[in-house]
Scaffold this motif. Structure first.
Motif, short mmCIF file in Angstrom:
data_model
loop_
_atom_site.label_atom_id
_atom_site.label_comp_id
_atom_site.label_asym_id
_atom_site.label_seq_id
_atom_site.Cartn_x
_atom_site.Cartn_y
_atom_site.Cartn_z
N ASP A 1 27.57 -45.14 -20.34
CA ASP A 1 27.92 -44.38 -19.32
C ASP A 1 29.37 -43.44 -19.65
N ASN B 1 33.53 -34.29 -13.35
CA ASN B 1 33.57 -33.81 -11.62
C ASN B 1 32.91 -32.38 -11.56
N TYR C 1 32.69 -43.81 -4.01
CA TYR C 1 32.62 -44.17 -5.61
C TYR C 1 31.71 -45.32 -5.89
N ASP D 1 28.12 -46.00 -8.01
CA ASP D 1 28.11 -46.99 -8.90
C ASP D 1 27.16 -47.91 -8.79
N GLN E 1 40.51 -47.05 -14.27
CA GLN E 1 39.47 -47.51 -13.49
C GLN E 1 39.04 -48.87 -13.88
N1 ARG Z 1 33.80 -38.98 -12.49
C1 ARG Z 1 34.77 -40.12 -12.70
C2 ARG Z 1 36.16 -39.22 -12.96
O1 ARG Z 1 36.41 -38.26 -13.36
C3 ARG Z 1 34.39 -40.68 -13.92
C4 ARG Z 1 33.04 -41.47 -13.88
C5 ARG Z 1 33.01 -42.74 -14.79
N2 ARG Z 1 31.68 -43.35 -14.67
C6 ARG Z 1 31.61 -44.30 -13.52
N3 ARG Z 1 30.14 -44.98 -13.72
N4 ARG Z 1 32.21 -44.48 -12.61
O2 ARG Z 1 37.15 -40.21 -12.74
#
Ligand code: ARG
Length: 579
Positions: free
Chosen positions: A118, A123, A322, A326, A350
């Motif tokens: 992943d 975004n 979120y 996930d 994260q």
């Molecule tokens: N879209 C998220 C961001 O810009 C990152 C995604 C990471 N992958 C996941 N499976 N949460 O912070």
């Protein structure tokens, strides 16, 4: 094929056995190359078990090894080391075998493993910023490393396409264009959908985001839009599809320039269909409960040193967030791929979020113990002031602007040197990409680093440009002859040193895979390039009169090029044939 370390480990283990010692054996590349090429310290472990001084064991084992003709020297050294040096003949044969091997001797030790990576994680509707650069280039590199070591790997971009950012864009567009049919409650399939552009989205999102911070009413509207979108209000879905079309095209063009690709362009929205099942599992297992209107799952563990708060799986306004997507995505990944491993190449910041998600997925039985869930965090790319990299005016750097900046710098360099006159733009893109990718990947992924364009573009030191330069230098040697090389015999120290770095390469690849860190590949390709450059400066190649020497040096040069290119390949760096 077996690596030199594997061959030596087997031989040393056999020698221990022959001398009557049953001990686990570890052989490593020597850290004192002035004394020997390889060493084994396992005799120390035998001292206790066999009540003997380690050097006595080392001596006996070394004597047994000396009978083997691959060693020019094998000796026991006090207090208990076993030092080994190979014959030039064996080194030469080993290098020849690697040159012949279809994988250049890189071990396929991940064969049979299914891995989902992943990475990317852009975004939708928000411009790609440089934070997304690291995920893309590290993830792509890990994918290529694991793949070339035999794993079956697929990459999933996991776009953020279902959350509040879309709600913000919808809300902003509806304030600006209240007359659009997509905002009307009686919108139906076939009704007109406005055509958007990437420029529009790039302007709309930041405006909406800024407004939501001060305008409470607008912020609530954006939340309502998000909720309505997730509940498939037709007009919003139609508009969302248009946003997706524009955004994905824009993303694709950026990722193409980076030479980064994904097997699956799934987004959070694709997980939506698995959310009911997720909620059902959590409820049936008695894991989810209401807290302040939201639905949460406890994921704290007794051994936690820092508090791990419950994971929120549904907000009080009933929209999913979120963690919800996930978790639902994990249901889809297990169903579609039943992988052995799932790697998340995501910003260090994260880590807690993914820890919560992983724990919840385990508790719920969505992911069995035999499937590893690994958070591969990366650090921040900083500016020279040590703070996250910004544009001159202090804004967030767009990825596309950054790509342009490096390409321009590479073009200026090409024109200054004057060796490339055709396809200048394409060369510039490749050189610029090599500079930023190598500049990034040379640092262990978990570390922050400073973006320093001048350093990355330098043709000396640990840079992508230096490696490309070395490859193009070998190419220019090869262009001057039709003769095909052959490994016959080593005739100089620099040849031996270079070939040793070649035959020791497999261990670096193994480290890179086990630590999931491309930096090992960067270090190794740099060492290979340096060793080749030393050889190049000290030896004649095509104009060497002695045929055996000439052929060996040609074979060595061809192997050098193949090895360098193989390393660059998994770093996602395209070689250039001249510079
Ligand atoms: N879209 C998220 C961001 O810009 C990152 C995604 C990471 N992958 C996941 N499976 N949460 O912070």
């Amino acid at each position: 094929m077996q690596s030199v370390i594997e061959i030596l480990t087997a031989k040393v283990a056999e020698a221990f056995k022959k001398c009557g010692y049953d001990l686990p054996v570890i052989v490593t590349v020597s850290d004192r190359p002035d004394l020997c090429q390889y060493q084994c310290n396992s005799a120390f472990a035998g001292a206790k078990a066999y009540k003997k001084a380690p050097f006595m064991i080392a001596d006996e084992v070394a004597a047994a090894l000396s009978e083997d003709e691959i060693f020019s020297k094998a000796e026991g050294v006090k207090p208990g080391f076993i030092n080994m040096t190979l014959t030039d003949d064996f080194i030469c044969k080993m290098a020849a075998a690697m040159a012949e091997d279809k994988n250049l001797g890189i071990p396929e030790c991940a064969k049979g493993e299914k891995i989902v990576i992943d990475y990317g994680g852009p975004n939708v509707a928000k411009p790609l910023h440089i934070g997304h650069l690291r995920s893309a280039i590290i993830g792509q590199s890990l994918k290529l490393i694991a793949r070339s070591m035999g794993a079956d790997v697929v990459g999933d971009i996991h776009m953020g396409d279902w959350g509040l950012q879309i709600g913000l864009v919808i809300a902003e567009l509806s304030e600006r264009n209240p007359g659009w049919k997509v905002f009307s409650p009686d919108f139906k399939a076939g009704d007109e959908v406005p055509e958007l552009t990437a420029e529009m989205l790039n302007e709309v999102y930041p405006a909406a985001s800024a407004r939501s911070k001060t305008d409470k009413e607008f912020s609530e509207k954006a939340h309502t839009c998000t909720f309505d979108l997730q509940n498939r209000r037709e007009g919003y879905i139609a508009l969302w599809k248009e946003i997706m079309r524009v955004s994905c095209n824009d993303l694709r063009s950026n990722y193409d320039k980076l030479n980064v690709d994904f097997e699956y362009w799934y987004g959070e929205s694709d997980a939506d269909k698995d959310i009911p099942e997720l909620m059902d599992i959590l409820e049936k297992k008695g894991l989810s409960y209401e807290s302040e209107g939201a639905l949460v799952v406890d994921v704290a563990e007794e051994t936690d040193k820092a508090p791990v708060p419950p994971v929120i799986v549904r907000k009080s306004d009933k929209s999913s967030i979120y963690a919800t997507t996930d978790l639902a995505t994990l249901i889809q990944r297990m169903r579609d791929f039943s992988p052995d491993k799932i790697w998340y190449v995501v910003d260090n910041r994260q880590e807690l979020h993914l820890k919560q998600v992983f724990r919840c997925a385990r508790k719920a039985g969505i992911v069995p113990e035999c499937t590893a869930l690994e958070f591969l965090g990366f650090g921040t790319m900083n500016g020279e002031d040590g703070k996250p990299y910004k544009t001159r005016d202090g804004g967030v750097m767009r990825l596309s602007d950054m790509i342009q900046t490096v390409t321009d710098a590479a073009l200026a360099r090409i024109d200054e040197q004057g060796n490339v006159t055709e396809n200048r733009e394409e060369y510039a893109r490749k050189i610029g990409m090599a500079a930023i990718k190598f500049g990034d990947l040379i640092n262990h992924r978990s570390k922050d680093y400073i973006f320093d364009m001048d350093k990355f573009m330098s043709s000396e030191g640990k840079t992508g440009v230096y490696i490309l330069y070395t490859v193009s230098r070998i190419n220019s040697v090869m262009r001057k002859t039709d003769e095909k090389g052959r490994f016959i015999a080593i005739s100089s120290d620099t040849e031996r040193d270079f070939l040793l770095s070649v035959i020791n390469s497999p261990e670096c690849w193994k480290n890179s895979l086990s630590e999931k860190a491309p930096s090992y590949i960067c270090d190794n390709v740099y060492n290979l390039a340096v060793a080749y450059s030393r050889f190049y400066h000290e030896n004649r190649i095509i104009d060497e009169a002695d045929e055996n020497k000439r052929l060996t040096r040609l074979a060595l040069s061809a192997l050098a090029r193949d090895m360098l290119v193989k390393h660059l390949e998994v770093l996602g760096i395209e070689p250039v044939d001249r510079m």
